[in-house]
Write a protein that holds these residues in place. Structure first.
Motif, PDB file in Angstrom:
ATOM      1  N   GLU A 852       4.681  47.944 -14.905  1.00 14.09           N
ATOM      2  CA  GLU A 852       5.257  46.691 -14.393  1.00 14.09           C
ATOM      3  C   GLU A 852       4.203  45.587 -14.388  1.00 14.09           C
ATOM      4  O   GLU A 852       3.128  45.747 -13.825  1.00 14.09           O
ATOM      5  N   VAL A 853       4.511  44.477 -15.051  1.00 18.29           N
ATOM      6  CA  VAL A 853       3.564  43.351 -15.093  1.00 18.29           C
ATOM      7  C   VAL A 853       4.151  42.216 -14.254  1.00 18.29           C
ATOM      8  O   VAL A 853       5.350  41.925 -14.362  1.00 18.29           O
ATOM      9  N   PRO A 854       3.335  41.563 -13.396  1.00 15.49           N
ATOM     10  CA  PRO A 854       3.871  40.436 -12.602  1.00 15.49           C
ATOM     11  C   PRO A 854       4.488  39.365 -13.496  1.00 15.49           C
ATOM     12  O   PRO A 854       3.972  39.107 -14.593  1.00 15.49           O
ATOM     13  N   LYS A 855       5.575  38.762 -13.021  1.00 19.22           N
ATOM     14  CA  LYS A 855       6.342  37.799 -13.830  1.00 19.22           C
ATOM     15  C   LYS A 855       5.462  36.660 -14.353  1.00 19.22           C
ATOM     16  O   LYS A 855       5.591  36.235 -15.497  1.00 19.22           O
ATOM     17  N   ASP A 856       4.513  36.183 -13.517  1.00 23.22           N
ATOM     18  CA  ASP A 856       3.722  35.027 -13.958  1.00 23.22           C
ATOM     19  C   ASP A 856       2.672  35.403 -15.001  1.00 23.22           C
ATOM     20  O   ASP A 856       2.069  34.542 -15.620  1.00 23.22           O
ATOM     21  N   GLN A 857       2.428  36.725 -15.204  1.00 23.70           N
ATOM     22  CA  GLN A 857       1.428  37.130 -16.208  1.00 23.70           C
ATOM     23  C   GLN A 857       2.054  37.824 -17.406  1.00 23.70           C
ATOM     24  O   GLN A 857       1.356  38.224 -18.319  1.00 23.70           O
ATOM     25  N   TYR A 859       3.804  36.903 -19.933  1.00 21.48           N
ATOM     26  CA  TYR A 859       3.624  36.333 -21.281  1.00 21.48           C
ATOM     27  C   TYR A 859       2.194  36.564 -21.766  1.00 21.48           C
ATOM     28  O   TYR A 859       1.969  37.061 -22.874  1.00 21.48           O
ATOM     29  N   ALA A 860       1.228  36.238 -20.920  1.00 20.76           N
ATOM     30  CA  ALA A 860      -0.177  36.355 -21.342  1.00 20.76           C
ATOM     31  C   ALA A 860      -0.545  37.804 -21.656  1.00 20.76           C
ATOM     32  O   ALA A 860      -1.191  38.081 -22.670  1.00 20.76           O
ATOM     33  N   LEU A 861      -0.118  38.742 -20.790  1.00 16.18           N
ATOM     34  CA  LEU A 861      -0.575  40.124 -20.948  1.00 16.18           C
ATOM     35  C   LEU A 861       0.217  40.909 -21.990  1.00 16.18           C
ATOM     36  O   LEU A 861      -0.290  41.839 -22.589  1.00 16.18           O
ATOM     37  N   LYS A 862       1.481  40.545 -22.165  1.00 16.40           N
ATOM     38  CA  LYS A 862       2.332  41.421 -22.973  1.00 16.40           C
ATOM     39  C   LYS A 862       3.091  40.670 -24.069  1.00 16.40           C
ATOM     40  O   LYS A 862       2.984  40.992 -25.248  1.00 16.40           O
ATOM     41  N   LEU A 863       3.861  39.656 -23.668  1.00 15.53           N
ATOM     42  CA  LEU A 863       4.789  39.048 -24.632  1.00 15.53           C
ATOM     43  C   LEU A 863       4.085  38.305 -25.753  1.00 15.53           C
ATOM     44  O   LEU A 863       4.567  38.248 -26.875  1.00 15.53           O
ATOM     45  N   LYS A 864       2.921  37.705 -25.455  1.00 15.03           N
ATOM     46  CA  LYS A 864       2.224  36.954 -26.504  1.00 15.03           C
ATOM     47  C   LYS A 864       1.806  37.891 -27.645  1.00 15.03           C
ATOM     48  O   LYS A 864       2.012  37.598 -28.829  1.00 15.03           O
ATOM     49  N   GLY A 865       1.248  39.060 -27.270  1.00 20.49           N
ATOM     50  CA  GLY A 865       0.845  40.040 -28.289  1.00 20.49           C
ATOM     51  C   GLY A 865       2.041  40.541 -29.082  1.00 20.49           C
ATOM     52  O   GLY A 865       2.005  40.660 -30.309  1.00 20.49           O
ATOM     53  N   ILE A 866       3.138  40.817 -28.364  1.00 23.52           N
ATOM     54  CA  ILE A 866       4.363  41.298 -29.032  1.00 23.52           C
ATOM     55  C   ILE A 866       4.866  40.240 -30.013  1.00 23.52           C
ATOM     56  O   ILE A 866       5.269  40.539 -31.137  1.00 23.52           O
ATOM     57  N   SER A 867       4.808  38.974 -29.575  1.00 27.19           N
ATOM     58  CA  SER A 867       5.275  37.873 -30.425  1.00 27.19           C
ATOM     59  C   SER A 867       4.461  37.806 -31.722  1.00 27.19           C
ATOM     60  O   SER A 867       5.011  37.614 -32.811  1.00 27.19           O
ATOM     61  N   ILE A 868       3.132  38.011 -31.611  1.00 27.07           N
ATOM     62  CA  ILE A 868       2.292  37.975 -32.829  1.00 27.07           C
ATOM     63  C   ILE A 868       2.622  39.169 -33.727  1.00 27.07           C
ATOM     64  O   ILE A 868       2.659  39.042 -34.954  1.00 27.07           O
ATOM     65  N   CYS A 869       2.888  40.339 -33.092  1.00 26.07           N
ATOM     66  CA  CYS A 869       3.287  41.515 -33.899  1.00 26.07           C
ATOM     67  C   CYS A 869       4.575  41.221 -34.682  1.00 26.07           C
ATOM     68  O   CYS A 869       4.709  41.596 -35.848  1.00 26.07           O
ATOM     69  N   PHE A 870       5.535  40.555 -34.027  1.00 22.50           N
ATOM     70  CA  PHE A 870       6.783  40.201 -34.721  1.00 22.50           C
ATOM     71  C   PHE A 870       6.479  39.271 -35.904  1.00 22.50           C
ATOM     72  O   PHE A 870       7.027  39.442 -36.993  1.00 22.50           O
ATOM     73  N   SER A 871       5.609  38.284 -35.681  1.00 25.82           N
ATOM     74  CA  SER A 871       5.269  37.354 -36.775  1.00 25.82           C
ATOM     75  C   SER A 871       4.585  38.100 -37.915  1.00 25.82           C
ATOM     76  O   SER A 871       4.827  37.826 -39.095  1.00 25.82           O
TER      77      SER A 871
END
Length: 1121
Positions: A852-857, A859-871
């Motif tokens: 579980e990652v806090p809502k305010d983090q 994007y920085a901890l998880k979603l940003k990396g996932i987004s780059i993997c998708f790209s």
């Protein structure tokens, strides 16, 4: 009954705790309990009780109006409500009740029945009428509740009557009573106008626009004329300004008028903050109010007769009136209107006492700016008192600029007025003199001298330095660049004189042993302003057709700045001034735009002047000055992030130009950079001086520029390439060495690796030719790829490390300019994809273990990396350098692993996040587009819940605000529908080859859940018919397939749309649908699709014409939701 009273006492107690306690824990507990209460079924009845337990009114001339329809279904609900109505104690509980009711009437799922909303509306009006002396915030909350009910029920009918539209009747009884009642009545209208003007995210934008348009056409003008007549009455009576309640009434009337004039009449200004939409789109039916000069006169009279504390609102109304669209008047009417307006402005300028109030001053500056944004200079000069008015405005501007510390944010509007006036000078055709050649130089001089004079005071008194706010300074300089170019000779003479004085004093101070640091700082501050201003006026050359004389003047200014630069650079070893350096960089940026590059005349007089004074004979020599400055900055200012990043941006901009990059490569200084890009020469490349890893971003910019410079002469010279890469090779070897031992300094390894991958990404971005990119590829693969993979394994949880590595990989697999073309006999394409797959899988599987990652983090901890993997996956799949069929053929699971990881990652993201984070939504939907186009068999083989997840993400994306996302979704949907249609066609034919297993499953899933495709059909149709559809072509492509797959549903949908029209429009709407399918066959061949797209354009036009005069439209959303 006792338990109800007791539970209410508890609620009141909780309200007190929420609003009054200072103990955080108690407040949070109270808040939690009250949130539970607002979601409870008996909320409505208790809200009433809380309201009624407010003050018991003395005046009972309004009939009591209890709420008849309780929200619960329990039999005693009605009696409970009425029983509880008459008790009361705390204002906070009344506030809670009002806000809860507002929440209840606003909800979109399970809305309250019409009768109940009518009851609440009547109840609130009576409650307000019988209790005029409630606490202000309670009255405000109740009026908000009334406004929300009225807005959301605007199209609701009862017995063929729109029940919520008799707004003015509702308010009239308030206006005929005491002053307190009048204030409530006016506030109701004001709040309602505001509420209807504001879109809210919980209801569709189309619904909002339909309500706003209907309100505008049926009620707004009546409200505006009512407020003007009340203002006239108020100004006619000698207002007793000592009476607080009279004050309140006047204030509310002005707010109401302002809200009417500020209404978004045609649905253009979605953003409240922009002041650039200077035209108020008043409907033609309002013409009479504006042709009547008494309307304008009313506000100017009010300005002079009421206390300064109210004047800002009067001026705000005048700003809106001054901005009425030009086409409301013919030329003669406009001239007359402008004449009255200018007279009013003149009168204010002649009696400027009230302008000492900052709010008044600010609004008046806005009013002056509108004089030019809405009227042409040719019209202004024809006004009778123009010469006197322009003199007064010039004096006002000069005085304002000289008092720079007073209302600094208002200066923007004054400069904007003069910028527009100066820009119009070449185009004015009127014979009357505009006199700007007299006054513009005065404004320029006042701006420049006042900025210089401010330096000493700011340093002496320790005030905030305006130069710290680079955004504001840049905005003012942009405006000054145009103003200063008017009568440029005078501007240049002034700048030369001031610069020479400041530079001479500065030199003398530096040579004097006894100079105080304060005096040096003052001269540096003055020179900083002058360098900024010189850069700006040179940048202003674009605005006017320039003459040789002006270019020669530019030369004079440039010489002086370059001489100052030589002086300051020679002192950098002892001391430097950061602000002065940033000003120099701003100057170089402007100079580069105007005088460097492929379009510039080399015979320019500027170069002649530079040659005479500094011996710089041509562009190459000037470029060497640029590069010299860049290297000096990187050497001495490596630890100062703002200077380093702006310096590197300048180098980057120089490396883009076709001719300039070729001249740069010939310079010895550039060759020095290409051969010595190490931390020894450029301290910002060092790894020990950064406080954190994100400060290394500028390295990518540096290496992008170096990469472009290297490519000019690189060709296929591998030795030169190897030589250039030596520092990076050494860094990779260092990291490899660290990884090979068990214990290593993790911090140092991270810094080295992150710096290295940022450098490599810059080079990879610059190498967009096949020959150079292949050298980079062979250098990095296979030798150094394992190091990148190892870094992801070790530090997956640290985005400061993973983001640069993933971005480098995404850049390497991006087939930019067809640079990834491997030879026929080379397996490199497949090997590169294997590495991509490995990295995505490694990162994906590990990042999912984070928990579980806090809502305010998140994007920085998880979603940003996932987004780059998708790209990264999207770039690899669409790069056309891998034949993906061979993976399954040879039992290679690289493709399968990458796709399975994509699914795992996708399912870990809530739907809302997919659309809430723009970068994530763009990378996801563009990847999905590639998958549905080329890998539909994979999509078809997924589990039913995954397919449903993907389809619902497409469904939500269709209504996204980002057009790219919306277009991508249309494309995905088109591919899926086409695939389904083909499989269905095949399954109905008697063929010997059975359908593939996954196709069969996919068809089966879709037949089990027809509602998904049907919902998308209604969404697309809804957008095309009822919304401002910006990508009609994209929307049309999947629509034909959707219709052919759901013919019965489409027929029902069509009938419900036709039947929801007024009877006289139904035939026309039926015909529109007939024409839509005219000549369309039951197939998805390109020719048939194109025909359908053409039909759809005509269909949309006809439907819009048919519905233009119809008040229907909003319920369509309810019908289709």
């Amino acid at each position: 009954m006792a338990d109800h009273v007791q539970s209410l006492a508890q609620l009141e107690n909780l309200c007190k705790q929420l609003y009054e306690t200072t103990d955080t824990a108690t407040r949070l507990q109270a808040e939690k309990a009250l949130v539970e209460f607002t979601n409870s079924p008996e909320c409505l009845s208790k809200c009433q009780l809380l309201l009624e337990r407010g003050s018991v009114s003395t005046a009972r001339k309004y009939p009591k109006h209890p709420l008849k329809h309780g929200i619960t279904n329990s039999p005693e609900c009605l009696s409970k409500c009425q029983l509880l109505l008459e008790r009361g104690s705390s204002s906070y509980s009344q506030l809670l009740a009002a806000t809860c009711l507002t929440k209840l009437v606003s909800r979109t799922n399970n809305p309250l029945p019409l009768e109940q909303r009518v009851d609440i509306r009547n109840y609130v009006l009576n409650y307000l009428a019988t209790r005029p002396k409630l606490a202000t915030f309670v009255t405000q909350a109740l009026i908000q509740l009334y406004a929300r009910i009225t807005k959301l029920g605007w199209f609701d009918c009862q017995k063929d009557e729109y029940v919520f539209r008799n707004v003015i009747n509702d308010v009239t009884r308030f206006l005929q009573d005491s002053v307190e009642h009048c204030i409530i009545g006016v506030t109701i209208l004001s709040q309602l106008t505001n509420e209807i003007n504001q879109a809210d995210s919980s209801h569709p934008l189309t619904k909002h626009r339909k309500i706003a348009s209907s309100f505008r056409d049926s009620s707004l003008f009546d409200i505006f004329t009512l407020s003007c007549s009340l203002l006239k009455q108020a100004s006619g009576k000698n207002l007793n300004l000592n009476d607080e309640s009279q004050h309140g009434l006047l204030m509310q009337l002005l707010k109401l008028t302002h809200n009417c004039l500020n209404f978004d009449f045609i649905g253009t200004s979605t953003d409240e903050s922009s002041d650039d939409l200077c035209t108020v789109q008043i409907p033609t039916s309002w013409r009479s109010a504006f042709l009547d000069s008494s309307t304008l006169q009313l506000f100017f009279d009010l300005y002079h007769s009421i206390p300064p504390s109210f004047s800002p609102l009067v001026l705000s109304c005048l700003v809106q009136i001054a901005s009425v669209r030009r086409s409301l008047f013919n030329n003669a009417e406009r001239a007359k209107f402008l004449s009255h307006l200018v007279d009013g402005v003149k009168r204010i300028l002649e009696n400027p006492q009230s302008l000492s109030d900052p709010n008044n001053y600010h609004e008046f500056c806005r009013l002056l700016a509108r004089l030019k944004s809405n009227y042409q200079l040719g019209e202004l000069v024809k006004v009778e008192n123009y010469p006197e008015v322009i003199r007064l405005i010039a004096n006002f501007t000069v005085t304002s600029l000289q008092h720079w510390e007073f209302a600094p944010n208002s200066v923007h509007y004054l400069l904007s007025l003069w910028q527009r006036l100066a820009a119009s000078v070449p185009y004015v055709k009127a014979t009357e003199p505009h006199m700007l050649e007299t006054y513009t130089p005065e404004v320029t001089k006042a701006y420049i001298t006042s900025r210089l004079e401010s330096v000493h005071i700011i340093l002496r008194d320790g005030l905030e330095d305006p130069l710290e706010d680079t955004g504001l300074v840049q905005q003012q300089l942009d405006q000054l660049s145009t103003i200063g170019r008017c009568e440029y000779e005078k501007t240049c003479a002034l700048l030369v004189q001031l610069f020479d004085q400041a530079a001479q004093s500065y030199q003398e101070l530096l040579q004097s042993a006894s100079a105080s640091p304060m005096d040096v700082a003052v001269q540096e501050g003055r020179l900083t302003w002058l360098v900024y201003i010189i850069g700006a006026v040179i940048g202003g050359r674009v605005s006017f057709a320039s003459t040789d004389e002006q270019d020669a003047m530019d030369g004079e200014l440039v010489c002086r700045v370059l001489q100052l630069m030589n002086l300051t650079d020679s002192r950098l070893a002892q001391a430097g001034n950061e602000k002065l350096e940033l000003a120099m960089l701003s100057f170089f940026e402007q100079f580069r735009k105007i005088y460097i590059g492929d379009q510039v005349q080399k015979s320019s007089k500027l170069y002649r002047r530079l040659s005479e004074v500094l011996g710089l004979n041509d562009e190459t020599m000037v470029l060497s000055v640029f590069i010299g400055k860049i290297i000096t900055n990187l050497k001495y200012w490596g630890r100062c992030e703002p200077i380093t990043s702006k310096t590197l941006q300048l180098l980057n901009d120089l490396s883009i130009g076709y001719s300039s990059v070729r001249k740069l490569v010939k310079l010895s200084a550039v060759q020095f950079m290409l051969n010595n890009h190490t931390s020894e020469h450029f301290s910002f490349l060092g790894i020990n001086n950064q406080s954190n890893l994100t400060d290394m971003r500028c390295r990518t910019t540096f290496y992008t520029a170096l990469g472009r410079l290297l490519m000019v002469d690189l060709g296929e010279d591998e030795d030169q390439y190897e030589q250039f890469m030596l520092p990076l090779t050494a860094a990779f070897e260092t990291v490899a060495q660290m990884f090979s031992t068990n214990s290593f300094n993790e911090q140092e390894a991270k810094r080295t690796l992150v710096g290295l991958v940022r450098d490599l990404r810059g080079i990879a971005f610059a190498f967009n030719a096949k020959s150079s990119f292949m050298m980079l590829f062979e250098w990095i693969y296979p030798s150094y790829m394992p190091i990148l993979q190892r870094a992801i394994e070790l530090w997956y949880h640290d985005p400061a490390c993973t983001t640069p590595v993933l971005k480098l990989m995404a850049e390497l697999v991006h087939n930019r300019s067809q640079r990834l073309q491997f030879d026929v006999s080379s397996p490199n394409g497949i090997l590169l994809f294997r590495e991509t797959s490995k990295m995505i899988t490694t990162y994906g599987n590990r990042i999912l273990t984070l928990g579980e990652v806090p809502k305010d983090q998140v994007y920085a901890l998880k979603l940003k990396g996932i987004s780059i993997c998708f790209s990264m996956l999207k770039a690899a799949l669409s790069g056309s350098y891998v034949n993906f069929g061979v993976f399954r053929l040879y039992g290679d699971d690289a493709l399968d692993n990458a796709l399975q990881t994509f699914i795992k990652l996708l399912l870990s993201i809530p739907h809302s996040d997919l659309l809430d984070y723009p970068k994530l939504s763009q990378s996801y939907y563009s990847l999905l587009e590639v998958l549905t186009q080329d890998h539909m068999n994979f999509i078809a083989s997924l589990e039913p819940h995954v397919i449903m997840y993907i389809l619902s993400s497409i469904s939500e994306g269709l209504t996204a605000l980002d057009t790219m996302v919306c277009t991508g979704c249309c494309s995905c949907l088109d591919h899926i529908v086409t695939y389904l249609f083909k499989q269905l066609s095949r399954s109905t034919k008697k063929r010997s080859t059975p359908l593939a297993q996954e196709s069969d499953r996919f068809l089966h899933i879709m037949q089990q859940h027809p509602e998904m495709i049907q919902q998308m059909l209604s969404t697309v149709l809804n957008i095309i018919i009822f919304e401002d559809c910006r990508n009609q072509w994209s929307m049309s492509r999947p629509l034909l397939g959707l219709i052919l797959l759901n013919e019965k549903y489409f027929s029902d949908l069509r009938n419900s749309i036709v039947n929801s029209q007024p009877p006289e429009k139904q035939q026309a709407m039926h015909l529109c649908f007939e024409n839509l399918m005219e000549g369309i066959e039951r197939n998805l061949l390109t020719k048939n699709r194109d025909r359908f797209t053409q039909n759809l354009s005509a269909f949309r036009r006809e439907v819009n014409d048919s519905m233009k005069n119809s008040s229907y439209g909003v319920n369509s959303n309810d019908m289709m939701s």
